[in-house]
Motif scaffolding. Structure first.
Motif, mmCIF file in Angstrom:
data_model
loop_
_atom_site.group_PDB
_atom_site.id
_atom_site.type_symbol
_atom_site.label_atom_id
_atom_site.label_comp_id
_atom_site.label_asym_id
_atom_site.label_seq_id
_atom_site.Cartn_x
_atom_site.Cartn_y
_atom_site.Cartn_z
ATOM 1 N N VAL A 96 0.839 -1.205 0.000
ATOM 2 C CA VAL A 96 0.000 0.000 0.000
ATOM 3 C C VAL A 96 0.876 1.258 0.000
ATOM 4 N N LEU A 100 1.195 4.054 -2.934
ATOM 5 C CA LEU A 100 0.895 5.451 -2.648
ATOM 6 C C LEU A 100 2.099 6.342 -2.963
ATOM 7 N N SER A 164 -12.122 6.274 2.564
ATOM 8 C CA SER A 164 -11.109 5.517 3.303
ATOM 9 C C SER A 164 -11.006 4.094 2.794
ATOM 10 N N SER A 166 -8.354 0.819 1.116
ATOM 11 C CA SER A 166 -7.395 0.681 0.027
ATOM 12 C C SER A 166 -7.794 -0.452 -0.909
ATOM 13 N N HIS A 171 -9.589 4.360 -4.283
ATOM 14 C CA HIS A 171 -9.215 4.720 -2.917
ATOM 15 C C HIS A 171 -7.910 5.504 -2.868
ATOM 16 N N PHE A 172 -7.116 5.368 -3.926
ATOM 17 C CA PHE A 172 -5.786 6.002 -3.891
ATOM 18 C C PHE A 172 -5.793 7.429 -4.444
ATOM 19 N N GLU A 249 -1.780 8.376 5.537
ATOM 20 C CA GLU A 249 -2.331 7.027 5.696
ATOM 21 C C GLU A 249 -3.360 6.978 6.815
ATOM 22 N N LEU A 254 -5.545 4.151 5.207
ATOM 23 C CA LEU A 254 -4.810 3.238 4.341
ATOM 24 C C LEU A 254 -3.855 2.495 5.254
ATOM 25 N N GLY A 256 -0.995 1.162 5.581
ATOM 26 C CA GLY A 256 0.322 0.959 4.990
ATOM 27 C C GLY A 256 1.397 0.911 6.046
#
Lengths: 305, 554
Positions: A96, A100, A164, A166, A171-172, A249, A254, A256
């Motif tokens: 993730v 990103l 919110s 991923s 979502h990105f 994040e 996310l 990550g």
């Protein structure tokens, strides 16, 4: 060129070794690690047992060598909180963060370089003012606030993108914009300054005297020279985005590696933090190395003596 | 006469408002014929480069041609669009610039940069472009064209780079070639080669050449016709023979009078004067650091340097770039430590002195550098910069200020100007300030390191005169470092010639110039431009006629 790469590689290895030593010593900077693991109400027997089990009683250089060998084999210890291999925990989350980071830096470059060039070609024009405005705003707005505003407008009011998670590419979008915008001002200003300097260089006059069309003068002769320092900056920014995306994040939930770092701090999960620092540093070193190679490829003065 | 290639009629180029004059170029008319080299001569700010940039369509945005015509290929260049002008550039008209070191893009091979000309203006196939490029490299006499083709600019010397720029300019056989001070940044021997090359090109191509220069010796070497410019106007125009030998306009006469003569002003004999500075067995090597893959290199910058200078003498140290003359100077004033050898100043060997022991001797040798713009701090007043030296040596500030005022008078500047900042002075004035600064600590030896090279000829002449006066008045010993033999001949008593770190020739000026023994000296003298020209004695020319005396267009 090969020689140059080898030299850079050697340098990168040295930096990596230094970083590994620092991240190893982190474990001991926070006091006796056995006490931290045992928790607040542990007895001295418990602590002794833990010291025994983790080998904290051995001399530091031995522990470091041991840790280094395992690290080289891909074993970065076990999480105290999950009791799972840290590499497995980080591996789950890294995808993730990498996605990103790459999206954000691409966004920043795609936005910053053309704007920087356009601003440099016509200094003090409307385009230049606009670019300056965008970059000042980018520097001034905190990314958590910008992220929340985007969520309010695009997710809640307009319902265009999810706020919110991923799960899909959608979502990105917002996190990329927020994180990428953060990196834009520095890249844009360096591009603009570099282009303005290069455009007044004698070889640009030569190119014009040759009757080359303006596009070729700008993109072949000027941009390549101006963009060389930008590459190094982008590498640094990219490294920063991997580790520094914690805020972004968190806002967009996310999960990550940045988020994991934040969680691990609150859980006092030292091995995970240690491993994260090492992994982030390695990526940082990797990006710097790639930037060096790219620079050498772009600039013959670096590769042929 | 055939039709001119370029015909400029009444060209006026405006300067931005608030400048020292309204026009960069005013009512300028000029013709260039095929196979003709027209030299535009003038000092800095005369508008000679503006004329060439207007023709090329490369004027900076702040400057605009406001009236006149520039007729080329049957059209007025001032009326065509920028893209039409761009189509002419490179194909029909080409330009060679002053700075070969920065005129090429560092990111591309020179082969690629020459080939761009064919890419842009022709439909030639790749193989043909390459073949033509290689042929061009041969034509400008570059060795091993194949190797040069794949070289990057930083791998070539200044002279080689200038040949690349020339090759580029010739690629499409343009009708007009504009050369803007193409040899000013080059060494003497490289300059001679480039001038020779340009003359050769005049024979083999039909191009007309506009050659912009400030150097009358170069004019004598290459020009068919000469145009003299001053403050944006043409003051004199004629064949090279006329202008060089029978200049009409007072300004032209002034410039020609300032051309360094080959003969020295006679001076009293120096015999019997004490030796003030003596150097023996001086060695300096630089180690260029190697690394794990490449062995280091050793550059032998000074090899067994030996000479002596008497009180009141001017010793010229002549050499091309890389000859080691700058390193020698640095060793003398101990900005660098010599590896071996001795430097005696009035009988004391300072070569191995510690920094502390050296301190009192520092003021005995002072230096004036080449660049009058870079060697004064822009943020401090002249006065501050002048008194800094003596105050540093313990003199009272007020006393030092008094001395500064006195020295300002000696270098013929207004003592009131001590309160001003460097940017309020011209290059020649700054250089005089630098001389005054050097003299503030009452040195015994003054080193002038290319101190007049950056100045216009007329200014150069004044500064040289001033240096001589000060030397005689104060009994100074002068080391005159230069690459310019003509200047050296004018002011020096004795000369040493350096090549690759070693002294290859020494003797009186007359001996070195009249009977040079070393091949390198002979080569340098042969490379001297304008040798066929006997500089006329302006004072013996008939007086200026009334018509040309008013400073208007002839």
């Amino acid at each position: 060129m090969l020689l140059y790469i080898l030299k850079r590689l050697g340098l990168a290895a040295l930096v990596a070794l230094t970083v590994s030593a620092i991240s190893f010593s982190l474990l001991f900077l926070a006091g006796d690690p056995a006490i931290s693991i045992a928790g607040e109400n542990a007895s001295s027997e418990d602590i002794a047992a833990i010291t025994e089990r983790y080998g904290f009683d051995r001399p530091l250089p031995v522990q470091y060598a041991d840790w280094l060998v395992s690290a080289a084999q891909g074993d970065l210890g076990r999480s105290w909180y999950f009791d799972l291999p840290t590499t497995q925990i980080i591996g789950d989350r890294l995808g993730v963060t990498m996605t990103l980071g790459l999206l954000a830096i691409s966004f920043a470059l795609i936005l910053a370089i053309p704007m920087g060039v356009a601003a440099a070609v016509r200094p003090n024009s409307l385009i230049d003012r606009a670019a300056l405005f965008i970059s000042v705003v980018g520097q001034a707005i905190p990314s958590f606030w910008f992220g929340l505003i985007l969520i309010v407008v695009f997710s809640i009011k307009l319902g265009l993108v999810p706020a919110s998670g991923s799960d899909s590419w959608k979502h990105f979008i917002l996190p990329t914009v927020v994180l990428g915008y953060y990196a834009t001002p520095a890249i844009m200003r360096l591009t603009r300054a570099g282009m303005i300097e290069v455009l007044s260089a004698d070889y640009i006059r030569t190119a014009r005297a040759k009757g080359l069309n303006p596009r070729k003068v700008l993109f072949k002769h000027a941009l390549r020279n101006a963009v060389i320092p930008v590459i190094s900056l982008a590498a640094v920014q990219m490294g920063f985005m991997l580790g520094g995306s914690i805020v972004v994040e968190s806002i967009f939930a996310l999960h990550g590696a940045g988020f994991l770092a934040w969680e691990s701090i609150s859980r006092n999960d030292l091995p995970v933090m240690q491993a994260l620092i090492l992994v982030f540093s390695m990526f940082y070193i990797l990006f710097t190395f790639l930037a060096d190679v790219l620079n050498a490829w772009m600039d013959p003065r670096l590769r042929v003596g | 006469m055939s039709d001119p290639i370029l015909s400029i009629r009444n060209l006026t180029v405006d300067l931005p408002k608030g400048g020292d004059r309204p026009h960069a170029v005013e009512a300028l008319s000029l013709d260039i014929q095929p196979k003709e080299i027209v030299c535009i001569v003038g000092e800095s700010g005369s508008g000679k480069s503006i004329t060439s940039f207007t023709t090329m369509g490369l004027l900076p945005k702040a400057l605009t041609p406001s009236s006149g015509e520039v007729i080329f290929d049957g059209q007025d260049l001032l009326k065509i669009s920028a893209s039409e002008h761009a189509k002419l550039r490179g194909r029909r008209m080409a330009m060679i610039f002053q700075e070969p070191m920065s005129a090429l893009n560092p990111c591309y091979t020179v082969g690629n940069q020459i080939e761009e000309m064919f890419e842009q203006h022709t439909d030639l196939a790749a193989a043909e472009r390459r073949a033509r490029t290689l042929r061009l490299l041969q034509e400008v006499h570059l060795p091993e064209p194949e190797r040069i083709y794949t070289s990057y600019p930083h791998q070539l010397s200044g002279g080689q780079r200038q040949r690349i720029v020339i090759a580029m300019a010739l690629a499409l056989d343009p009708a007009l070639l504009i050369a803007d001070e193409p040899t000013t940044a080059l060494d003497l021997s490289t300059q001679a080669q480039i001038l020779h090359l340009l003359k050769e090109l005049r024979e083999h191509h039909s191009a007309g050449i506009m050659f912009v220069t400030h150097d009358f010796d170069v004019v004598a070497e290459i020009a068919d016709r000469v145009v003299v410019m001053k403050e944006g106007r043409i003051v004199e125009e004629g064949t090279a023979e006329e202008v060089l030998n029978r200049p009409q306009h007072p300004y032209t006469r002034l410039l020609i009078d300032a051309v360094p003569r080959r003969t020295r002003v006679e001076r009293d004999s120096l015999d019997g004067r004490p030796e003030l500075l003596k150097v023996a067995g001086l060695e300096k090597t630089y180690h260029v650091k190697g690394n794990m893959f490449r062995p280091g290199r050793i550059v032998h910058a000074c090899k067994n340097i030996e000479f002596a200078v008497r009180k009141g003498e001017t010793l010229g140290i002549v050499g091309e770039s890389g000859s080691g003359k700058s390193t020698l100077v640095k060793c003398l004033i101990r900005l660098e430590d010599p590896d071996e050898g001795a430097v005696w100043v009035e009988g004391t060997n300072i070569a191995a002195f510690s920094k502390r022991a050296l301190h009192p001797y520092r003021k005995m040798i002072q230096i004036v550098f080449q660049d009058p713009y870079g060697s004064l701090n822009p943020r401090r007043t002249i006065g501050d910069q002048l008194v800094e030296g003596p105050v540093n040596f313990g003199r009272d500030r007020a006393e030092a200020m008094a001395r500064a005022r006195e020295l300002m008078k000696i270098v013929r500047l207004d003592p009131e100007a001590l309160n001003r900042y460097p940017n309020q002075f011209s290059g020649g004035q700054r250089q005089r300030i630098c001389i005054a600064r050097a003299l503030m600590v009452e040195p015994k030896v003054l080193i002038a390191d290319e101190a007049v090279s950056a100045l216009d000829v007329s200014v150069q002449k004044e500064v040289l005169k001033l240096l001589n006066e000060i030397r005689d008045k104060m009994g100074l010993t002068v080391l005159f470092i230069t690459h310019d033999l003509r200047v050296a001949a004018q002011v020096c008593d004795n000369l040493i010639v350096m090549q690759q770190g070693a002294i290859v020739e020494r003797g009186t000026v007359d001996k070195v110039f009249g009977a040079p023994s070393h091949p390198y000296t002979q080569q340098l003298l042969a490379a001297q431009p304008g040798q066929g020209w006997d500089v006329p004695d302006v004072s013996k020319l008939p007086p200026v006629s009334a018509a040309s005396g008013v400073g208007g267009v002839v």
